[in-house]
Motif scaffolding. Structure first.
Motif, PDB file in Angstrom:
ATOM      1  N   GLY A   1     -44.116 -15.846  60.528  1.00  0.00           N
ATOM      2  CA  GLY A   1     -44.849 -14.660  60.934  1.00  0.00           C
ATOM      3  C   GLY A   1     -43.979 -13.455  61.221  1.00  0.00           C
ATOM      4  N   GLY A   2     -42.654 -13.623  61.090  1.00  0.00           N
ATOM      5  CA  GLY A   2     -41.746 -12.504  61.325  1.00  0.00           C
ATOM      6  C   GLY A   2     -41.776 -11.518  60.175  1.00  0.00           C
ATOM      7  N   ALA A   3     -41.266 -10.332  60.411  1.00  0.00           N
ATOM      8  CA  ALA A   3     -41.294  -9.276  59.397  1.00  0.00           C
ATOM      9  C   ALA A   3     -40.496  -9.663  58.157  1.00  0.00           C
ATOM     10  N   ALA A   4     -39.402 -10.422  58.344  1.00  0.00           N
ATOM     11  CA  ALA A   4     -38.607 -10.847  57.185  1.00  0.00           C
ATOM     12  C   ALA A   4     -39.434 -11.732  56.267  1.00  0.00           C
ATOM     13  N   GLU A   5     -40.206 -12.640  56.862  1.00  0.00           N
ATOM     14  CA  GLU A   5     -41.056 -13.518  56.051  1.00  0.00           C
ATOM     15  C   GLU A   5     -42.142 -12.720  55.346  1.00  0.00           C
ATOM     16  N   VAL A   6     -42.740 -11.753  56.035  1.00  0.00           N
ATOM     17  CA  VAL A   6     -43.782 -10.914  55.436  1.00  0.00           C
ATOM     18  C   VAL A   6     -43.245 -10.164  54.216  1.00  0.00           C
ATOM     19  N   LEU A   7     -42.017  -9.652  54.350  1.00  0.00           N
ATOM     20  CA  LEU A   7     -41.424  -8.880  53.258  1.00  0.00           C
ATOM     21  C   LEU A   7     -40.787  -9.746  52.190  1.00  0.00           C
ATOM     22  N   GLY A   8     -40.598 -11.049  52.504  1.00  0.00           N
ATOM     23  CA  GLY A   8     -39.989 -11.941  51.534  1.00  0.00           C
ATOM     24  C   GLY A   8     -38.500 -11.736  51.365  1.00  0.00           C
ATOM     25  N   ILE A   9     -37.812 -11.331  52.448  1.00  0.00           N
ATOM     26  CA  ILE A   9     -36.359 -11.133  52.392  1.00  0.00           C
ATOM     27  C   ILE A   9     -35.716 -11.871  53.555  1.00  0.00           C
ATOM     28  N   LYS A  10     -34.415 -11.984  53.509  1.00  0.00           N
ATOM     29  CA  LYS A  10     -33.692 -12.647  54.585  1.00  0.00           C
ATOM     30  C   LYS A  10     -33.699 -11.780  55.846  1.00  0.00           C
ATOM     31  N   PRO A  11     -33.702 -12.411  57.033  1.00  0.00           N
ATOM     32  CA  PRO A  11     -33.657 -11.631  58.274  1.00  0.00           C
ATOM     33  C   PRO A  11     -32.451 -10.705  58.356  1.00  0.00           C
ATOM     34  N   THR A  12     -31.283 -11.205  57.890  1.00  0.00           N
ATOM     35  CA  THR A  12     -30.074 -10.361  57.938  1.00  0.00           C
ATOM     36  C   THR A  12     -30.220  -9.139  57.049  1.00  0.00           C
ATOM     37  N   THR A  13     -30.904  -9.317  55.899  1.00  0.00           N
ATOM     38  CA  THR A  13     -31.136  -8.177  55.007  1.00  0.00           C
ATOM     39  C   THR A  13     -32.052  -7.158  55.667  1.00  0.00           C
ATOM     40  N   LEU A  14     -33.091  -7.668  56.356  1.00  0.00           N
ATOM     41  CA  LEU A  14     -34.014  -6.771  57.052  1.00  0.00           C
ATOM     42  C   LEU A  14     -33.298  -5.998  58.151  1.00  0.00           C
ATOM     43  N   ILE A  15     -32.466  -6.686  58.923  1.00  0.00           N
ATOM     44  CA  ILE A  15     -31.730  -6.018  60.000  1.00  0.00           C
ATOM     45  C   ILE A  15     -30.836  -4.922  59.437  1.00  0.00           C
ATOM     46  N   SER A  16     -30.142  -5.227  58.335  1.00  0.00           N
ATOM     47  CA  SER A  16     -29.237  -4.252  57.723  1.00  0.00           C
ATOM     48  C   SER A  16     -30.004  -3.030  57.219  1.00  0.00           C
ATOM     49  N   ARG A  17     -31.154  -3.274  56.564  1.00  0.00           N
ATOM     50  CA  ARG A  17     -31.923  -2.148  56.020  1.00  0.00           C
ATOM     51  C   ARG A  17     -32.581  -1.337  57.139  1.00  0.00           C
ATOM     52  N   ALA A  18     -33.053  -2.021  58.184  1.00  0.00           N
ATOM     53  CA  ALA A  18     -33.640  -1.291  59.309  1.00  0.00           C
ATOM     54  C   ALA A  18     -32.611  -0.391  59.967  1.00  0.00           C
ATOM     55  N   LYS A  19     -31.379  -0.882  60.062  1.00  0.00           N
ATOM     56  CA  LYS A  19     -30.296  -0.077  60.629  1.00  0.00           C
ATOM     57  C   LYS A  19     -29.999   1.117  59.734  1.00  0.00           C
ATOM     58  N   LYS A  20     -30.047   0.887  58.412  1.00  0.00           N
ATOM     59  CA  LYS A  20     -29.790   1.959  57.458  1.00  0.00           C
ATOM     60  C   LYS A  20     -30.818   3.075  57.603  1.00  0.00           C
ATOM     61  N   PHE A  21     -32.104   2.697  57.806  1.00  0.00           N
ATOM     62  CA  PHE A  21     -33.160   3.691  57.924  1.00  0.00           C
ATOM     63  C   PHE A  21     -33.342   4.190  59.353  1.00  0.00           C
ATOM     64  N   GLY A  22     -32.570   3.653  60.293  1.00  0.00           N
ATOM     65  CA  GLY A  22     -32.674   4.105  61.676  1.00  0.00           C
ATOM     66  C   GLY A  22     -33.937   3.640  62.369  1.00  0.00           C
ATOM     67  N   LEU A  23     -34.484   2.478  61.940  1.00  0.00           N
ATOM     68  CA  LEU A  23     -35.691   1.942  62.556  1.00  0.00           C
ATOM     69  C   LEU A  23     -35.337   1.168  63.808  1.00  0.00           C
ATOM     70  N   LYS A  24     -35.924   1.531  64.940  1.00  0.00           N
ATOM     71  CA  LYS A  24     -35.646   0.865  66.203  1.00  0.00           C
ATOM     72  C   LYS A  24     -36.956   0.523  66.898  1.00  0.00           C
ATOM     73  N   LYS A  25     -36.943  -0.598  67.586  1.00  0.00           N
ATOM     74  CA  LYS A  25     -38.125  -1.028  68.325  1.00  0.00           C
ATOM     75  C   LYS A  25     -38.412  -0.007  69.422  1.00  0.00           C
ATOM     76  N   PRO A  26     -39.649   0.505  69.495  1.00  0.00           N
ATOM     77  CA  PRO A  26     -39.948   1.520  70.516  1.00  0.00           C
ATOM     78  C   PRO A  26     -39.816   0.965  71.923  1.00  0.00           C
ATOM     79  N   THR A  27     -39.325   1.802  72.829  1.00  0.00           N
ATOM     80  CA  THR A  27     -39.165   1.388  74.225  1.00  0.00           C
ATOM     81  C   THR A  27     -40.533   1.374  74.914  1.00  0.00           C
ATOM     82  N   PRO A  28     -40.894   0.255  75.595  1.00  0.00           N
ATOM     83  CA  PRO A  28     -42.201   0.192  76.275  1.00  0.00           C
ATOM     84  C   PRO A  28     -42.318   1.282  77.325  1.00  0.00           C
ATOM     85  N   LYS A  29     -43.495   1.883  77.415  1.00  0.00           N
ATOM     86  CA  LYS A  29     -43.725   2.918  78.421  1.00  0.00           C
ATOM     87  C   LYS A  29     -43.901   2.277  79.786  1.00  0.00           C
ATOM     88  N   PRO A  30     -43.333   2.845  80.838  1.00  0.00           N
ATOM     89  CA  PRO A  30     -43.444   2.267  82.185  1.00  0.00           C
ATOM     90  C   PRO A  30     -44.869   2.357  82.706  1.00  0.00           C
TER      91      PRO A  30
END
Length: 564
Positions: free
Chosen positions: A535-564
């Motif tokens: 159910g993880g995003a890597a499985e949804v996209l059909g790529i390795k988790p390490t590949t997803l992490i690398s590409r997310a870093k390339k595009f500057g995608l970051k998990k949003p900080t929860p609002k207090p």
């Protein structure tokens, strides 16, 4: 020495002639002689120039009649535009620099408050008695004078401080004047006082040369240790990755650029996708430069923890922070005289980019926890797989630093655009891997090369090298097999067919990246930013988790900080 005779070795200008003088002194001078003997031994033990200068003036100023003991050394003119004595300065290339001064410590008065040498951090050569001593190499001794007794044009101070004596001696080594040591006293200069100060001045000259040589030896020793430490991994990586190989037009054009810029000290920015061999280009530039006898120090800016950036690049002193158990030089100091290769330069945190800009512009920096400004002579070669111009527009990279780095950009073409080089690269990596892994060299056939040239190589040259090594390890009876690699290209589900007449729209590379970024963001949000596992995003996209992490870093995608 019960006969009242005192023996000492005579030195002239720092040169010992190997004979002894003897002098008959009254009992009143015996304490002075013994004090001088202790001082000479103390000076001879010093290994730091700063500590040496401090010891000299502090010990000379211990006697109550001493108003000021001061030490100037000849050095380049560095404050000419703001120096209050510029009108009296005949030589703007050099002047006397005050390196240390001390006064007799009074219990009621700040000893430095009356010290005129504070105002005279720079004394023009030939100005006043002190400046003339530096010009002529002859001592100036005033046994009882109140007229301009300061020797530096401060007659008012001399009268107020009741200065009656001045003994200014040149510091000479091998006929070269190094500076001036001066003693301002509140009593007439004793008859035999200049003799002791002259002897002391000669020992000062020798001590300065010795401490400078010792510090230079320590610096070179420490730099060599740094180079050995930093270069061990570099040697391994250089051997593993080989030299630049290929004959494609794209590569020939790149090498022509390298040849032109290598002869200069210009800053180079190497652009290209990950795995294209940007580090090899940096090594080739260094190898063809005038700095090739000095080290090439590489640092991956993406691999350094944010809190250690300053220490890693600029060094630190003992106690600067928790865990700083000893002084440590940084990468800039290790690369002094050579080249510093900043790999993944786009990863430098924005709050530290100003410090990098300063050292690039002014060639100066300070270690963490130290106020001393150091100067460094380093050529900068930077590399990145990011679009720094876009990073500047997004506010993630300083524009002035970008322009400072982007003096001579070189773009390394991806392997899919230089497939003519694949046969040569494959053969090179095969020979290299066979020697390193101690395996029989497999045979590359024409069919193998066709297979390799039909693959797009998203990992570029690095991926090709790994593929060759893996095929060699798995080879049976020397037969190489690249079927798994070529199948990898077609393992992804086919894209839905698009009619050429449906809308006639052709996407640009930027638009394709934007769609990929949007698709990746949608998958991450659907998986609630879970990357690994079912159910993880890597499985949804059909790529390795390490590949997803690398590409997310390339595009500057970051998990949003929860609002207090």
């Amino acid at each position: 020495m019960g006969d009242g005779l005192f023996y000492f070795r005579a030195e002239e200008g720092g040169r010992s002639d190997g004979f002894l003088f003897k002098m008959r002194l009254s009992p009143n001078y015996k304490p002075e002689f013994e004090s001088l003997a202790k001082l000479l031994l103390e000076v001879a033990r010093e290994r730091s120039t700063d500590q040496l200068f401090h010891t000299i003036v502090q010990r000379m100023a211990e006697r109550p009649h001493v108003a000021v003991a001061a030490l100037w050394l000849l050095d380049k003119g560095d404050l000419c535009s703001s120096c209050p004595r510029q009108a009296q300065c005949p030589d703007r290339n050099r002047c006397l620099h005050l390196v240390a001064s001390a006064s007799y410590a009074s219990k009621t008065t700040d000893p430095r408050a009356e010290d005129p040498t504070i105002k005279y951090g720079r004394v023009p050569v030939g100005f006043g008695e002190i400046g003339r001593v530096a010009t002529s190499g002859q001592a100036f001794v005033s046994h009882d004078s109140t007229e301009d007794a300061s020797g530096i044009g401060e007659a008012e101070w001399a009268a107020k401080a009741e200065i009656l004596g001045l003994d200014a001696q040149p510091i000479i080594f091998n006929l070269e004047i190094l500076g001036v040591v001066a003693l301002f006293s509140r009593i007439p200069t004793p008859a035999q006082g200049p003799t002791w100060v002259r002897i002391f001045a000669d020992h000062i000259a020798t001590a300065i040369i010795n401490t400078r040589a010792f510090e230079e030896n320590e610096r070179l020793k420490h730099q060599l240790e740094l180079e050995n430490s930093y270069l061990r991994e570099e040697v391994l990586e250089a051997k593993a990755f080989g030299d630049i190989v290929g004959q494609s037009q794209a590569l020939k054009g790149l090498l022509r650029q390298v040849e032109k810029v290598a002869r200069t000290d210009a800053t180079v920015l190497i652009l290209g996708e990950s795995g294209t061999g940007k580090e090899l280009v940096a090594r080739e530039i260094h190898k063809q430069s005038r700095r090739n006898q000095r080290p090439l120090i590489r640092v991956n800016c993406a691999s350094i923890p944010k809190e250690l950036y300053e220490s890693e690049f600029f060094g630190h002193v003992r106690g600067a922070f928790t865990g700083a158990l000893r002084d440590r030089a940084g990468r800039f100091e290790a690369a002094d005289g050579g080249t510093l290769f900043l790999d993944e330069v786009g990863e430098i945190p924005p709050e530290l980019q100003g410090k990098f800009l300063r050292v690039l512009q002014e060639k100066q920096y300070e270690r963490v926890g130290e106020e001393k400004t150091r100067t460094v002579d380093v050529r900068i070669i930077a590399a990145t797989n990011r679009d720094l111009k876009t990073e500047v527009e997004l506010g993630r990279f300083r524009q002035d630093l970008y322009y400072r780095l982007n003096v001579f950009p070189i773009e390394v073409a991806p392997l899919r655009k230089r497939k003519d080089d694949i046969p040569l690269l494959a053969a090179h990596f095969l020979d290299q891997a066979a020697r390193r892994l101690n395996l029989p060299r497999g045979r590359l056939t024409h069919a193998h090369l066709v297979q390799l040239q039909t693959y797009d190589w998203p990992g570029n040259v690095r991926e090709l090298q790994n593929t060759i090594e893996r095929a060699l390890i798995l080879a049976q009876n020397g037969v190489l097999d690249f079927d798994s690699k070529t199948e990898e290209k077609s393992s992804a589900p086919p894209l839905p067919a698009v009619s050429s007449q449906s809308n006639g729209c052709i996407l640009t590379d930027i638009e394709i990246q934007q769609r990929e970024q949007q698709n990746m963001l949608a998958a991450l949000e659907k998986a609630r930013w879970k990357i690994h596992g079912p159910g993880g995003a890597a499985e949804v996209l059909g790529i390795k988790p390490t590949t997803l992490i690398s590409r997310a870093k390339k595009f500057g995608l970051k998990k949003p900080t929860p609002k207090p």
